[in-house]
Design a protein around this motif. Structure first.
Motif, short mmCIF file in Angstrom:
data_model
loop_
_atom_site.label_atom_id
_atom_site.label_comp_id
_atom_site.label_asym_id
_atom_site.label_seq_id
_atom_site.Cartn_x
_atom_site.Cartn_y
_atom_site.Cartn_z
N ASP A 254 0.84 -1.21 0.00
CA ASP A 254 0.00 0.00 0.00
C ASP A 254 0.86 1.26 0.00
N THR A 255 1.87 1.28 0.87
CA THR A 255 2.70 2.49 0.98
C THR A 255 3.45 2.76 -0.33
N LEU A 256 3.92 1.72 -0.99
CA LEU A 256 4.62 1.91 -2.26
C LEU A 256 3.68 2.51 -3.31
N VAL A 257 2.41 2.07 -3.31
CA VAL A 257 1.42 2.64 -4.23
C VAL A 257 1.18 4.11 -3.89
N PHE A 258 1.07 4.43 -2.59
CA PHE A 258 0.88 5.82 -2.18
C PHE A 258 2.07 6.69 -2.61
N PHE A 259 3.29 6.15 -2.50
CA PHE A 259 4.47 6.92 -2.93
C PHE A 259 4.39 7.23 -4.42
N THR A 260 4.02 6.23 -5.22
CA THR A 260 3.94 6.41 -6.67
C THR A 260 2.90 7.47 -7.04
N ILE A 261 1.72 7.37 -6.43
CA ILE A 261 0.64 8.34 -6.72
C ILE A 261 1.09 9.75 -6.32
N SER A 262 1.71 9.86 -5.15
CA SER A 262 2.14 11.18 -4.66
C SER A 262 3.21 11.80 -5.55
#
Length: 286
Positions: A254-262
């Motif tokens: 989840d956190t890796l996806v959040f980093f990519t989106i951000s």
């Protein structure tokens, strides 16, 4: 400058000022919401327990290499609070069992560092709340660059495990955490790779003094291969067997996806600000 071009310039300036005043803050709010969610993943509360108690999660480790290594790891935030490992010794059917001592837990520095970088990005964003007025596109870009730097560092900590030499691993505090104590011919290492929690087990044999004429010490690596050699406490070793087992930690994904989106949002805002400034500059020249 004609009246038409003056009017067009005025409209563009108004649009750019609106972008700086309204849209930039809308994106900053969106970024904050996403990164707060990412930060929350690093410290999930335990349901039903006292406030401040982090959720404990158990992960089962299996192996594709004939079940030489099995185990259960307990992760609580950034800390491995328990590790229960069974290792089948090569060339025999003996199974060795090790577990963390009750008074020990192992901090996963990668998770701790990634969380710190996320929190630094949040601090940067909160320093420019809705009452703040951006005056130039360069100011927005400077903030976005600073946020993107922290997010890139956070992502890199999870995607790039630290390299270690085998003597460094042998001397690490991890070797002193188990009961019964690890024998001198076994070493283990834990690390994060993307969204996976990894355990590597090295089985060693001692090189006799008369067989060390071709000895060449191995360098630093995340994962060492069978056959590599090293020296520790005046004894030369060769790695005879390597076993790697891993399990997926969903909230790390989840956190890796959040980093990519951000990171994408930051770049899109930089592009939009740059495009608006370019048009304004072109009109001035015109």
């Amino acid at each position: 400058m004609t009246a038409a071009s003056q009017a067009e310039r005025t409209v563009l300036e108004e649009e750019f000022n609106w972008l700086l005043k309204e849209e930039v803050h809308a994106v900053l709010k969106q970024l904050q919401d996403i990164l707060k969610e990412a930060s929350r993943r690093f410290s999930m509360p335990s349901p039903g327990l006292c406030e401040g108690q982090l959720k404990q999660e158990n992960f089962i480790l299996g192996s594709s290499t004939m079940d030489q290594v099995k185990g259960v790891l307990t992760l609580q935030g950034e800390a491995l609070t328990q590790a229960d490992i069974n290792i089948k010794v090569a060339k025999s059917s003996q199974v060795m069992h090790f577990a963390f001592r009750d008074d020990k837990q192992w901090k996963l520095q990668q998770i701790q560092d990634a969380r710190n970088h996320v929190n630094q990005a949040l601090q940067l964003l909160s320093s420019r709340d809705e009452s703040y007025t951006f005056k130039t596109g360069a100011e927005v870009n400077k903030l976005m660059d600073a946020v993107m730097l922290q997010l890139t560092r956070a992502r890199n900590r999870l995607t790039t495990p630290a390299s270690m030499t085998l003597p460094e691993l042998a001397a690490s505090g991890l070797m002193k955490m188990f009961t019964p104590p690890m024998p001198g011919d076994v070493m283990v290492n834990f690390y994060i790779n993307l969204s996976k929690l990894c355990l590597t087990v090295y089985q060693l044999h001692v090189l006799q003094p008369n067989t060390t004429k071709n000895f060449k010490s191995a360098g630093s690596s995340v994962l060492h291969n069978p056959g590599v050699m090293f020296e520790y406490n005046n004894t030369k070793f060769e790695v005879s067997h390597v076993h790697k087992v891993e399990c997926v930690v969903p909230w790390l994904n989840d956190t890796l996806v959040f980093f990519t989106i951000s990171l994408q949002l930051c770049q899109q805002l930089k592009d939009k600000v740059g495009f608006s400034e370019l048009w304004s500059f072109a009109l001035v020249l015109h």
